[in-house]
Design an enzyme around this catalytic site. Structure first.
Site, PDB file in Angstrom:
ATOM      1  N   ASN A 487       0.876  -1.165   0.000  1.00 19.40           N
ATOM      2  CA  ASN A 487       0.000   0.000   0.000  1.00 19.40           C
ATOM      3  C   ASN A 487       0.903   1.201   0.000  1.00 19.40           C
ATOM      4  O   ASN A 487       2.107   1.062  -0.187  1.00 19.40           O
ATOM      5  CB  ASN A 487      -1.058  -0.074   1.109  1.00 19.40           C
ATOM      6  N   ASP A 488       0.383   2.384   0.139  1.00 15.07           N
ATOM      7  CA  ASP A 488       1.200   3.548  -0.205  1.00 15.07           C
ATOM      8  C   ASP A 488       1.804   4.249   0.997  1.00 15.07           C
ATOM      9  O   ASP A 488       2.281   5.359   0.871  1.00 15.07           O
ATOM     10  CB  ASP A 488       0.341   4.549  -0.982  1.00 15.07           C
ATOM     11  N   CYS A 489       1.842   3.625   2.138  1.00 18.58           N
ATOM     12  CA  CYS A 489       2.044   4.405   3.354  1.00 18.58           C
ATOM     13  C   CYS A 489       3.365   4.269   4.079  1.00 18.58           C
ATOM     14  O   CYS A 489       3.685   5.113   4.899  1.00 18.58           O
ATOM     15  CB  CYS A 489       0.912   4.128   4.317  1.00 18.58           C
TER      16      CYS A 489
END
Lengths: 841, 841
Positions: A487-489
């Site tokens: 995911n992008d975190c």
């Protein structure tokens, strides 16, 4: 206030419906209409909007996100009966109804309201292969006196580009244009300009009046809860020029006692060839609209289209039907989870009541993963999607993070350099071939970066995906993480200190040595999948090379990726450990545990089991498994967005549901059926019907996130519908808990179910064959394989899942004949078959 | 419905106020609070929002554009009195009031409402040099019985980035954070992350309760028109975690008959040094807020701050005060036009009720032009602005189209290549020097493209602006237009056929031969201005070179730019004429007529007069002068956005007000005072008080656009406040109709007023000197100069305006001494002086 209720609805499985009995659900509970590019979002009070293919560039109706009152704007029918007036779907008027009901079904939503002996019903759906929403509306006088009613329809047009529509008012307020033709109200803003499409709203009845100006219909400073026209009982026949065009029909309906009348409304979209746009100067060519309307201009025709839709969904859901002793399991697997899988497949993360439809296109990794719960339903669509995704891959094997659904081209503006992206293409492709046997997809010529002059076979694309990892290893021989993984975190290469910077696009990475254990596990898992595929397709030398790389990666994980009680999460840009007991916060993360164990790393040395025990000890809550612990109390620029959230929310120690199935699968692979199902039942919404008020989100679909133990309200669910949780949960439940697993050469049977589940039936259509499978569980611990992980049945070499599954405790009888091993070979058993699986100690 | 009324308010000039007497104005009528980077937009019912410096990146409160009900969201005070409840500012509750009044003043707005013997008042303003809005609120019992009231404040926080706030809900709904400390409600979303700023809402009184969760305050599915807390009379003391944080105070107010009580609310913004953000872990440092609150914690202190604001505006508006026989003229020039000039100077085109504050930064050409009506008010701010603009200029002399107010850097994403952009820097600079005498600005070292390593004097920047035109000439020797000129809509180099393309950013221009007659006129006008400046600064050789270029351009206009009865508008990318009688549509455009005549082209050969007559014949309507005629009936990709609008709207034959003053000036320069004033009075809102319902927009400020003759509702005004019309109209009225014109060496007096205006007084502060000027008009046609355009008074060589003005019919007496010529030389007459100007035949 709202929390004093615990339940707002219930399942009606016979009709594949969820029945909502209170219009004031904790948050709007929505459904999706349409599945072939024409889509509507519709709430339990008919709120929402409609778009054609791209929710940013082709939005038909206007919707205000995060609105006050909540969820205001939709397909509204106002019924006026003397001094009383109400909304057919329970809102936006706040008239207290005698009865209200919303039934969300497969591709349609039904509404019923009753007031003062008038019963009103609406069924809203998008017919198959149709660019229109159809609303079948009926009014019935259930009382003893005659009724003189007025009904006003209402919807507000969006001026096509949803972003401009919400921001560029110095232009927009001057561009709105409509045409009115008998009972059809046309929206033609910018049709005179560069657009070749218009929308319309029709009813199959003569009008008593109409409105196309919002201000005229609502009246000055009024809302959708109290339109002036409904109050006066008379339309203004307004013609919109600029400002905000709407469509509202006025129908006068006189009903004798017991009388019922029906209407069909059609809200449609037409595209025209450039040389056929105009009937005459300034007047649009209405023929395509008339043809579309003609298909649904009687209640009978509309009902037939609705019946077709029902049949379509019955067929789809009939491809895999399970019956276990656990009705919550069955409700999810047989109906709602598959339905949600279709929606995530169609929309990726673009348009929900949390995704505003203007920020995101189709995600590369999202869309690959979304196929794994959907391939068995409509494999042809998956084939097309995989090739579309493949065509956006760059020549070096890396991937754009997203592409636009209208153009199917990679979107460079959204950011990239997420090094896990390309390997998901291996997952989706192998899963597709196992389901279909369609190896020909590998031979398709597919461009790189949509450049037709630079093409390769789809197999070559997979190979470059594999090599992209091999070519991007860090100092410990582990994969470089890029900006973030899965995911992008966890942004290990951007170091942002400016709140106006996007973590996804800012370029700040000075060093690039940050490595990901999650990608390491992913590489072993899907790298070995790729090696199997190489073997199956005659690339045995390449298979050997690949396995040399994955073996080396296993070694790197064991050497540099084990923290003592769990797998590390990453090394950061300074070479420091992330997800280690040495850290003060973020000591243990879920992702690397799931992926390393799914890849079989540590099954031979006890680390896999230890990692799962650590997950159980540190991350599991009543509401699911948290992403990491302890939560980050402050922002750390070396970790990025993950530390930007308040503790307990989203990636900062929230229950980020997408990854929970990885643990469910891992536990199943380690033969812990009780843990596996326990985790599943914490996550799966059908189990959580007594927590509707707490959770707030729809009780029939997965949400992206459930607030974790550190949050103010643990268990509160957000971002429903568009989440990889859907496909992964389905995949975990069917392929790993039930163990019904398509493989290259047949259907593998490898259940991991708890002792209480003594009888299970699965009806599975597989490459046209139909298997009626009874699973009889004669053991207290019904995990097949147990701890005999070394005893592979080598006759079924194509099973690429690790640890390999023994057949020593499973006996399978097909049409009365005992099978050797746990694979029902398709070559031998196509057609229809009765399968009896017995699990013994 | 609303149109049955013609008037909703009136001017109160004694107080510099506009008084609105009906909350339901045709559209929200707004005002601006603040002028030093902290700004609020506030409607006549207290709707609107607040931001610090950048309305996109630092928005404090949430506002929904194009909302239903219109304009819902703002600084609300709910007053609950037994079973009755109402909104102090008349909305969003729809309780019928006994009295309502809103007074928009200079930097503040006052509200009054009366219901059941309770009179409530609020004065909202931003004190000078303060990052807070202050609301002085009072409640008075005007009846004979005691009252037990509750008052609830309400505002909704924006999560800082207004674009994300309206789109990125999968993140936003999890990030909201607040702190509550006695009577102060803090909004600290993302403060734990990368932000170093928080906001707060305080009242100087003990609370009976509070709310910080929107859903808790409003109740499920309720709106701002019917909050549950107001209905129950009791706050919930809710603490927001995620979702939508708000701030609401609950004050219980018991009032004896005749008793009155007052409160001061402060809604403020604080920035903190990174090492001073926290008082202790998780608790923000509240000291800066406490200090800010302390400044306004009594009604007396708040009143003193309001008095300071009044004085500030009295001083500003006192710099130029006119008295003519025409009160509409005076009201606009003395109060509202100057006020609007300040707003356009501050905000360019970024944030109004039509500009959503997230699309546009500070425009290069906009901001240069905005200075010409504002320089006399706060010249220091103009100096800074000019240098900021200059610093964004590129080395080749061209300009970014916009820059971001937070960073002051050119914004490459918005599009560029508008070839008129750079020359506006000459206008703003020359105007500034004429007003101030500050030639030193020319010597300032200013970077190109914000690159400190590549700097030049500001004079060099002007020179490169000039050269950018010289270096970009087309086949007829006329300036290449680039993407478009002066506004963004005649796009001669993009040829877009895709509705998803922005006309401002798409790159499609194949050929680049399209030329602009408007830029040609602009180049002659400001090129000659630049030549004069060269002369004044000892660059006489450069002046000669420049004049050679402008002479050549005059010749090119006369040779290739005259269509027979008017000036052409352009040559398109195929070399075809635009704005010619040969065209079927768009035969005559306004821009080139205005700029060529202002530049003096055609004054010697009758073409200027002919062009103005053609404007009068073809473009003038009752509501102003249209941009072009005939309107474009369809989209033409070779013309671009101009043809995208429905006929009569915006640039497609709408009255695009910005350019009307160019004709007003042109007519004044041609000595047609009646036409000049007639055009002015069609345009200027103070003249149009009987058309409030038709116009819809605020009757005290200019709008960008008034619908033209081809539209459905000619005369309807849109896009109020942020328009270049404001400064240009003021400039035209004061410098060309009244003829009070700053020049390098003094104040030039050159009125062009109609015969009816027999006595005029102008009090003008100029470089610290104060001139009290009586103009006595003793002729029937009081245009100075008349047709004696050849008779220049050569003793005043610095007058660069064309045609030059004769003094033969004007006599000027300063302090009793007759002046030679029409320039009051500053060197001779600094200090205070009485000037008598007599106009004779």
């Amino acid at each position: 206030m709202i929390d004093s209720k615990t339940k707002f609805g219930h399942f009606d499985n016979d009709n594949y419906e969820y029945v909502i009995t209170d219009p004031f659900t904790p948050s709007p509970w929505i459904n999706y209409l349409g599945n072939d590019g024409f889509h509507g979002l519709i709430s339990n009070t008919a709120g929402g909007y409609t778009f054609f293919r791209d929710p940013k560039f082709r939005r038909l109706t206007r919707y205000r996100y995060n609105n006050v009152p909540v969820d205001t704007g939709g397909r509204y029918f106002y019924i006026s009966d003397g001094d009383d007036a109400w909304s057919l779907a329970g809102r936006p008027m706040d008239t207290v109804l005698d009865k209200y009901e919303c039934r969300h079904g497969m591709g349609y939503s039904r509404f019923l309201s009753r007031k003062n002996d008038v019963e009103a019903k609406a069924t809203c759906f998008v017919p198959l292969n149709t660019t229109a929403e159809v609303y079948m509306v009926s009014l019935e006088n259930t009382g003893a006196k005659s009724k003189q009613l007025s009904m006003f329809s209402f919807l507000e047009w969006c001026l096509w580009n949803a972003e401009d529509d919400a921001t560029n008012f110095q232009r927009n307020l001057s561009t709105g244009e409509v045409e009115i033709s008998e009972s059809t109200l046309f929206h033609k803003t910018e049709f005179r300009e560069r657009r070749n499409h218009y929308a319309f709203y029709h009813v199959n009845h003569e009008l008593s009046g109409f409105d196309t100006c919002r201000d005229s219909f609502l009246g000055p400073y009024r809302g959708m809860h109290n339109p002036l026209v409904v109050e006066t009982g008379k339309s203004n026949n307004s013609h919109a020029h600029g400002f905000s065009p709407i469509a509202s029909h006025h129908l006068k309906v006189d009903l004798a006692p017991g009388e019922k009348t029906s209407f069909v409304f059609v809200m449609g979209y037409c595209e025209l060839a450039n040389d056929e746009k105009w009937a005459r100067p300034g007047v649009i060519n209405k023929k395509p609209a008339e043809a579309l309307i003609h298909r649904f201009d009687t209640t009978e025709k509309a009902q037939a289209a609705l019946d077709d839709l029902h049949r379509y969904w019955q067929d789809l859901l009939g491809k895999c039907v399970v019956k276990t002793p656990d009705s919550a399991f069955d409700t999810s697997i047989n109906i709602w989870n598959q339905y949600q899988n279709m929606v995530t497949f169609n929309l990726s993360r673009s348009a929900s009541f949390y995704e505003s439809g203007i920020g995101r296109g189709m995600g590369f990794r999202d869309s690959n993963q979304d196929t794994i719960g959907f391939t068995h339903m409509v494999p042809n669509k998956v084939r097309e999607r995989i090739l579309d995704l493949s065509a956006t891959q760059k020549p070096d094997g890396s991937a754009f993070h997203q592409y636009q659904p209208l153009t199917k081209k990679g979107n460079a503006n959204i950011g990239g350099n997420f090094n896990d992206d390309p390997m998901w293409l291996v997952l989706s492709t192998c899963n597709y071939i196992k389901e279909t046997g369609d190896y020909a997809i590998l031979d398709e010529l597919v461009p790189f970066n949509n450049d037709e002059t630079d093409s390769g076979t789809h197999f070559e694309h997979l190979h470059r995906a594999f090599n992209h990892v091999v070519n991007n290893l860090g100092p410990h021989g582990l994969p470089l993480i890029g900006r973030a993984d899965w995911n992008d975190c966890l942004n290990l290469n951007c170091f942002s200190t400016d709140p106006n910077e996007s973590f996804q696009t800012t370029q700040r990475g000075a060093s690039d040595i940050a490595e990901s254990l999650m990608i390491a596990g992913q590489f072993v898992l899907y790298g070995e999948e790729f090696a199997v595929l190489c073997d199956k397709t005659g690339h045995s030398e390449l298979a050997l090379t690949c396995r040399a790389h994955t073996d080396k990666m296993r070694e790197a994980i064991n050497t540099h990726g084990w923290d003592g009680e769990w797998f590390l999460r990453a090394y950061d840009a300074r070479g420091n450990k992330v997800g280690s007991n040495d850290n003060q916060e973020g000591k243990i993360f879920i992702e690397s545990q799931g992926f390393c164990v799914m890849a079989g790393v540590g099954t031979d040395n006890g680390r896999a089991k230890k990692a799962m025990d650590s997950v159980a000890e540190h991350l599991v809550t009543d509401y699911g498994i948290m992403l990491q612990q302890p939560a980050f109390s402050g922002y750390d620029k070396y970790l990025g967005e993950i530390s930007s959230y308040p503790p307990g929310y989203k990636e900062n120690a929230g229950i980020f549901c997408h990854n929970n199935p990885w643990i469910i699968i891992s536990e199943a692979m380690l033969h812990n059926p009780d843990r596996s199902l326990a985790y599943f039942s914490k996550l799966c919404p059908t189990y959580l019907q007594d927590k509707q008020a707490l959770r707030r989100s729809e009780p029939y679909v997965y949400s992206q996130m459930v607030a974790g133990a550190d949050s103010a309200v643990p268990g509160q669910a957000k971002n429903s519908w568009l989440t990889g949780t859907a496909s992964w949960s389905y995949y975990a439940a069917v392929q790993y808990i039930l163990g019904i697993r398509p493989d290259y050469d047949g259907l593998r049977i490898s259940p991991c179910v708890p002792a209480e589940w003594q009888e299970i039936n699965v009806k599975r259509t597989f490459r046209g064959a139909r298997y009626d499978i009874d699973i009889v569980n004669d053991v207290s611990d019904a995990s097949v394989g147990d701890d005999h992980t070394g005893e592979c049945n080598t006759s079924n070499t194509s099973d690429s899942t690790k640890p390999c599954v023994t057949a020593s405790r499973i006996s399978i009888v097909v049409d009365g004949n005992a099978l050797i091993g746990n694979l029902i070979p398709f070559a031998e058993f196509s057609g229809d078959h009765k399968v009896v699986v017995t699990l013994t100690k």
